[in-house]
Design a protein around this motif. Structure first.
Motif: not given
Lengths: 673, 673
Positions: A505-509, B354-357, A639-644, A513-515
């Motif tokens: 999920t972090m990588e997706s963000v 990115a690094g954390l991911a 990521s955090g809220p989706a974890m629950n 975000a990069y785009e």
């Protein structure tokens, strides 16, 4: 039909009726100037476009999974699954539809004063809150009646709710953070224009994001929590009290909770106080007091003792304590946030290290209190001599935490509405006093939401734990033994999944975000006169980027959560799957707390510096703090809220497929033997 | 005395003899110019001053814990504990003493060519490597003989080794990173002077740090791993083979591993290749091949089957695979590091995300292969029908991974020696060709060290798992049942501890680095002419800051690791403690992998940008990458490596105190019942 089921359905419909009434009241309010209507129109349109495209994906998903369930389990379970999924979608749709009307009317009301604005914003939140609990209890009561009190089938309703919640949370979270990071990094940092400036091409996407992530995503999330907690309590209650008192107690407590929520909402809404915090608190306290009283009465009249009441009280208390702990770690009034702000003076690296350390530390006390809640609610119900009764106690603690979900959602969803109102005020160039009022409303929402987060995390842990026990009961496991290496392997794999899920999920963000950043930079570069305010930005392009990224990126994590438990169960058997659930439960709760609190702490450290300390806005320390906040964004909102949801979804998948797994699981294990 | 014990002692002494011989050869080499000797003197002096002050703290700790053990367990166990602790200290001292001689001589040798420099640096590493295994095997064999083959007592030796390792790793890690961050942030980023510039007041502390952290800390760490793995295999081998063949097999395998290490070291050292990678690889492959052959022979001759051989081969293979995976996630030749470098273009926030991911993703495959290693080594030894035999198989997989520890340490410790040589070359203003050679040596060391890290993580997981089984056996637990809420609470608490421990150590680095940054800034500001190179920096002050911070901050995490399991055991009983160990094992391994790989990936993303891509050195992308690297420093060099020790230390504490816990544990639980 039993009285308590009739009551559940009636009270559920009443809650929905109140929601419709409030929604009509909002629609009737003044929506402001033409410019305001135009901007609100963009936001509404973007949000609805996202929802409709999301629903197309979800429809395919629902059909496929329902077919699988109908084939391997039963048509009844498949129908329940569809019911849960559709009700979850309705809850999200209802909330977002009203939120995108309430935002602009809140901005307009803020021109007339604080209490007027609060009334609209809070009503918007309350529509979703009452919608969530009304749909939840009515749906469960109907399913329970129609499928002849067969809780194994009704569990399908929970699976539907949980899987839609995961997609909505992940999709909404990616959407909102891609837009937010894109808007902030290029607009605020590179171009130096203020937040929500109409020249920023990502600003509409950013405001749409608040709705699809913080409103619709959160609504589906809490619908799932609410339904999941009740289902786990029904399952364990039916085991503990074969005579049916357990089930009756759970439904009646939910009924009391909804009535308490309606009263609390009305109280907060009618408050004439100029202090929004006081208005929200009064509603919350009244709602809580009613539930406590009802729990004592019901416990005594149905079970002849206060044992169940104590379990519920333990749950409520632990939820409140975790909320307070969350506040201590994430509010600028306490040491942790101040420490992060201080470390900002030596640059972004030390800011990040300090924030991660705060997040990691902050796991300890909530976990300890969750453990205390487990121990107390287990033993107070007599778990030492009757394990099944003790497990029912744990599930009651979760139900206790979530009984006033209607209120919690109202308070939670009101924040993004106020936030949106501020954005509309800014973009429509309303006088600064309006923005001041919406900012004040927003910041009050943040504090109150911290308590809601405590309940969300605490109840997720307890609910997952109760579902876990229900799973073990259904597959007839007598032990889940860590001394068995296969179980331990399950535990290892389970603990790994939240990390993988968080990474995805972090990588997706990051990707989205990069785009977005590239697109905003492109527009500033290629549209002549944009930065001078002479040309119009292409908002639609940014909305499209967020939409496409969110829908594309939500698929893999969602599928992972459903496939992983089935794979482990089929390959290594039901005990290894038990180990896996235990591992993902422990790791998932920890990662969720870490991410939520680190994200919140970074956010408030930035705001604290903006209040004038360590050089204030524009200083090097502020830049470092903005970096921290940007890292924290996907942590706390994606990521955090989706974890629950992840941990509960994996558990409920196991529970629903338990009969198949018990019969056919452990293929690889048999090979080794 | 049995032949295999005599052999173990003799081969241990031979390894120590070779170490002394190599050490003498290093001392006899030319130590270069007066300026070089002066700088090397500062480093040697700073390192030794740290060690002596550290030993004072450790002495108090050893006496207190030995007294507790003597009181509650037995004097014999206390003696073993002291033996393990003292031998661990000796291993660290030996390694650091020779490393601080080899560094300057490597720099001098580099003036004459690559293979000369490699020979000195690698010999320095080999002294520690052979010292570690020689002390380990001889110590264990003597203890085993003296205490009459009572493995419960010999376990005390492991407790001594583990507790010293934790202090050395945490203390050394805090020391080195505080100095590193301080030197980098103010020197490189703010003042714009190169790495290891003599004008930088923190530069000596930085080079001392390489020795106390990367050499002494790592030596104690691997001593602990080696001893822990052998002890777990001895414990489970004695159960599986009451006739003693299991114990004999373990000792003989260790003997073969040491001989293989000596041969491998000699081979690598005598290589005339100009390619240091080839030289190191040749030694490693030869050592590995000898162990494989010996395992097959021993397995067949002692057990009459190749089952044990397969368990060992599975361990070795999994270790190598994890090493390769580590390389894929952390080397610039692969996608992950390139992705981080690309994200650096949009600033430090996206670099961090990115690094954390990457770090979170990178947990998956290693965990999966650890699980495969567990399953294979368990079932190949017949675990399906005889659980005890299967558990012995798991411990053999760990022993297999660690059998060539002598070589692994040699290769690992050679990196920081080459790094130090580069620093000395820079500070002594030797010609740039010298620095090129040492940089080349250093970078080869980094790649080879990745494989070593794979073995460290894999063996830590397997060893902890084996120790965990030994614990359950000793306290007579038949199940550790996750369906028991008390066990689950243990699991939750256990999983939380690595997070708290990580937070503590990261915060310590942050605090110490903050002090260091302030001091370096002060010196630049207050010492006139320092930046122009006309005045001398006050190196000693920076060394003092690092030393004081490291010693002060290592206490709390060390005490936590020892007290936590005892507390849970006494309050909630041995089964809850079992759950706690399981939880901390799973979470600890995950956090360790995350931190090691995220840190490594950030480091190499920075170096990749420095090689000229994305704008190269000095670009905005490079600045963002430096931020990532700085966050990664405490990840990969302080918190991450300490995590591996933490999980084993908590397990071995439980194992040593098992008799007391079995008799008196569970006080609070009895209260609830």
């Amino acid at each position: 039909m039993s009285t308590y089921l009739i009551l559940s359905i009636v009270v559920g419909l009443v809650a929905l009726g109140v929601a419709v009434m409030l929604s009509n009241a909002i629609s009737a309010a003044n929506a402001g100037t033409a410019r305001m209507k135009e901007i609100a129109g963009y936001i509404h349109e973007g949000a609805m476009a996202f929802l409709y495209r999301e629903y197309k994906y979800l429809a395919i998903f629902i059909v496929v999974v329902a077919a699988i369930i109908a084939t391997f389990l039963s048509v009844s379970t498949a129908l329940c699954f569809i019911g849960g999924a559709v009700f979850s979608i309705c809850a999200g749709y209802l909330g977002m539809n009203v939120a995108t009307k309430a935002n602009v009317r809140t901005a307009e009301a803020a021109r007339h004063g604080m209490s007027e604005a609060l009334k609209i914003a809070f009503s918007g939140g309350a529509v979703m809150g009452l919608g969530v609990v009304g749909l939840g209890i009515a749906g469960l009561a109907v399913a329970y009646f129609v499928f002849d009190r067969n809780i194994d089938i009704v569990t399908g309703f929970g699976l539907g709710a949980s899987s839609i919640a995961l997609f909505a949370r992940v999709g909404g979270g990616i959407y909102t953070k891609a837009a937010d990071v894109g808007a902030d990094l290029v607009g605020k940092v590179e171009a130096g224009i203020p937040e929500d400036d109409p020249r920023n091409p990502a600003t509409i996407a950013d405001n749409v994001g608040d709705n699809v992530g913080d409103v619709a995503g959160m609504g589906a999330d809490l619908f799932e929590s609410y339904v999941g907690a009740i289902i786990s309590a029904l399952t364990l209650g039916a085991v503990a009290y074969p005579g049916g008192e357990g089930v009756e107690f759970v439904f009646m407590l939910a009924v009391a909770g909804i009535l308490a929520s309606i009263i609390g909402v009305m109280f907060a809404r009618s408050s004439k106080s100029q202090n929004p915090q006081a208005a929200l608190n009064s509603g919350t306290y009244i709602g809580g007091a009613i539930v406590i009283a009802a729990a004592a009465y019901l416990s005594n009249s149905l079970f002849g003792s206060l044992d169940a009441f104590w379990a519920i009280a333990a749950g409520l208390l632990v939820g409140m304590i975790i909320g307070k702990i969350t506040e201590i770690y994430t509010s600028a009034d306490f040491g942790s946030v101040k420490k992060i702000a201080q470390q900002s003076e030596t640059g972004p690296a030390t800011t990040i290290i300090a924030g991660l350390a705060v997040g990691m530390y902050s796991t300890f006390w909530p976990m300890l209190f969750i453990c205390i809640g487990v121990i107390v609610s287990f033993f107070v119900m007599g778990g030492a001599t009757n394990g099944g009764m003790g497990l029912f106690g744990i599930s009651l603690a979760a139900v206790g935490m979530l009984s006033t979900t209607g209120l919690t959602v109202a308070v939670d969803a009101y924040g993004p509405i106020a936030d949106n109102a501020g954005g509309i005020a800014e973009m429509s160039e309303l006088p600064p006093e309006v923005r001041e009022i919406t900012d004040k409303l927003d910041s009050v929402g943040n504090t109150t939401a911290a308590i809601g987060k405590g309940f969300a995390i605490g109840s997720a842990a307890l609910t997952a734990l109760a579902l876990f026990s229900a799973y073990a009961h259904t597959v007839n496991l007598t032990t889940i033994d860590l001394l068995n290496p296969v179980t331990l392997v399950g535990l290892f794999i389970g603990a790994t999944l939240p990390f993988v899920f968080g990474a995805m999920t972090m990588e997706s963000v990051g990707k989205a975000a990069y785009e977005m950043i590239e697109e905003v930079r492109r527009q500033f570069r290629e549209i002549p006169g944009l930065l001078e305010g002479k040309a119009k930005a292409d908002y639609r392009k940014c909305v499209d980027i967020s939409t496409a990224a969110a829908l594309h990126e939500m698929i893999l994590p969602g599928v992972l959560a459903i496939v992983a438990p089935l794979l482990i169960g089929f390959l290594f058997g039901t005990e290894a799957l038990g180990g896996m659930i235990g591992g993902s439960l422990a790791a998932g709760v920890l990662v969720a707390i870490l991410m939520a609190n680190a994200g919140g702490a970074w956010d408030n450290a930035k705001k604290y510096i903006e209040s004038g300390v360590h050089g204030g806005k524009g200083s090097e320390a502020h830049k470092a703090a903005v970096t921290g906040d940007t890292v924290g964004d996907p942590f706390k909102d994606t990521s955090g809220p989706a974890m629950n949801i992840l941990i509960k979804l994996m558990t409920i998948v196991s529970l629903v497929f338990a009969p198949v797994l018990a019969a056919h699981g452990g293929i690889l294990l048999n090979f080794f033997k």
